[in-house]
Design a protein around this motif. Structure first.
Motif, PDB file in Angstrom:
ATOM      1  N   LYS A 232      35.484  28.340  36.904  1.00 20.44           N
ATOM      2  CA  LYS A 232      35.691  29.193  38.072  1.00 20.44           C
ATOM      3  C   LYS A 232      37.187  29.310  38.313  1.00 20.44           C
ATOM      4  O   LYS A 232      37.942  28.374  38.038  1.00 20.44           O
ATOM      5  CB  LYS A 232      34.999  28.588  39.296  1.00 20.44           C
ATOM      6  N   ARG A 251      38.756  41.550  39.180  1.00 20.52           N
ATOM      7  CA  ARG A 251      37.540  41.251  38.416  1.00 20.52           C
ATOM      8  C   ARG A 251      37.317  42.305  37.332  1.00 20.52           C
ATOM      9  O   ARG A 251      37.062  41.977  36.171  1.00 20.52           O
ATOM     10  CB  ARG A 251      36.337  41.210  39.355  1.00 20.52           C
ATOM     11  N   THR A 252      37.414  43.564  37.724  1.00 20.02           N
ATOM     12  CA  THR A 252      37.209  44.656  36.767  1.00 20.02           C
ATOM     13  C   THR A 252      38.246  44.607  35.657  1.00 20.02           C
ATOM     14  O   THR A 252      37.924  44.729  34.468  1.00 20.02           O
ATOM     15  CB  THR A 252      37.269  46.009  37.484  1.00 20.02           C
ATOM     16  N   ILE A 271      30.487  37.352  37.630  1.00 20.19           N
ATOM     17  CA  ILE A 271      31.900  37.595  37.917  1.00 20.19           C
ATOM     18  C   ILE A 271      32.249  37.353  39.386  1.00 20.19           C
ATOM     19  O   ILE A 271      33.333  36.863  39.703  1.00 20.19           O
ATOM     20  CB  ILE A 271      32.316  39.032  37.499  1.00 20.19           C
ATOM     21  N   GLU A 272      31.331  37.648  40.305  1.00 22.09           N
ATOM     22  CA  GLU A 272      31.655  37.458  41.723  1.00 22.09           C
ATOM     23  C   GLU A 272      31.769  35.987  42.085  1.00 22.09           C
ATOM     24  O   GLU A 272      32.478  35.631  43.028  1.00 22.09           O
ATOM     25  CB  GLU A 272      30.614  38.157  42.602  1.00 22.09           C
ATOM     26  N   LEU A 275      35.265  34.550  39.786  1.00 20.91           N
ATOM     27  CA  LEU A 275      36.554  34.890  40.384  1.00 20.91           C
ATOM     28  C   LEU A 275      36.307  35.069  41.875  1.00 20.91           C
ATOM     29  O   LEU A 275      35.797  36.095  42.312  1.00 20.91           O
ATOM     30  CB  LEU A 275      37.103  36.173  39.756  1.00 20.91           C
TER      31      LEU A 275
END
Length: 301
Positions: A232, A251-252, A271-272, A275
């Motif tokens: 993480k 993130r993107t 991803i949420e 990050l």
């Protein structure tokens, strides 16, 4: 389970210090804030607060989490000192000498490493073997935890001073006095203000300076993923947490940068969570000094 002992924590920041007596985030007995001015004035004030707090509450260890660079190699003659800092007057300042006069165990590390340890004890890093805590504010610091310990060697890691590929067409030289367009020189609060002419909180979401900030941070996190394999990455600091639009864009950009390589599909699936912001918020720093004190008192935990 036995209650944690009372310890003293000192978070020494570039603009302010926090001194506290605590056993953990839910048991804080005293706290004081001190402006960071000259080493003599600042360290005198910290020493005075510690003496007052000890007389009233007592403490069994002291933890110091400091801005850097600092010497954390116990084999070095400069162990416990600030080294080669652009902050006027602080290079060579000995941060440990006074703390040792209290004759209790002393934990010493960077402020961001301390914050990472606090997140590991009480926050979003609980139960993880490896993770990274990133503070994006006046500067950029990264505390990397591997197998529950901060990364140490010749010194401490300075991921904020990595060099990364520039966004195409950008030629601004960067604000870092040592490396120009390193990560900190392009994406810190200081860099944003130097390039845009306004502080981060005064810029619109569409300001073009954010494009380079996002690109730079995603490149730095790409390197983190492939070097320390964090489970993480936690993003804190005034810029990191004060700009709601920033995290989704990073993130993107990170997923685009990794381009499906290695663990990228696992990161993309969560991803949420991968990050994210720290659970302790802006308390991670002060509580980091408490975590350092507890580690000094209870080695191996």
């Amino acid at each position: 389970m036995a209650a944690s002992p009372l310890v003293a924590g000192v978070e020494l920041g570039g603009t302010k210090c926090v001194v506290l007596i605590a056993a953990g985030p839910d048991d804080i007995r005293a706290e004081a804030r001190i402006d960071t001015t000259t080493p003599q004035e600042t360290l005198d004030a910290i020493d005075e607060r510690l003496q007052q707090m000890r007389a009233r509450h007592g403490f069994e260890a002291i933890g110091i989490g400091s801005f850097g660079p600092i010497e954390i190699d116990e084999r070095s003659a400069d162990y416990g000192c600030v080294v080669n800092t652009p902050k006027p007057g602080w290079s060579g300042a000995n941060l440990l000498a006074r703390a040792r006069r209290f004759a209790v165990p002393v934990g010493f590390d960077t402020d961001v490493n301390g914050a990472a340890l606090a997140e590991g004890r009480w926050g979003a890093g609980r139960g993880l073997k490896s993770f990274a805590y990133v503070t994006i504010g006046t500067g950029i610091g990264v505390g990397s935890i591997i197998d529950g310990r901060t990364v140490k060697g010749l010194g401490h890691t300075e991921i904020g001073h990595l060099r990364v590929p520039r966004l195409s067409g950008r030629t601004w030289p960067g604000s870092c006095p040592y490396h120009g367009d390193c990560v900190e020189g392009l994406a810190s609060g200081t860099a944003i203000k130097a390039q845009a002419g306004f502080a981060a909180n005064e810029l619109t979401r569409s300001d073009p300076v954010w494009d380079e900030v996002v690109h730079t941070l995603a490149a730095a996190f790409h390197n983190l993923v492939l070097t320390t394999a964090p489970e993480k990455i936690l993003i804190g600091g005034g810029v990191g947490q004060g700009q709601p639009h920033l995290l989704p864009r990073i993130r993107t950009a990170l997923l685009e940068s990794l381009n499906g390589y290695g663990v990228a599909p696992r990161i993309a699936a969560g991803i949420e969570d991968f990050l994210a912001h720290p659970e302790l918020g802006n308390r991670a720093g002060p509580l980091g000094s408490v975590a350092l004190a507890l580690n000094a008192l209870q080695p191996g935990e």
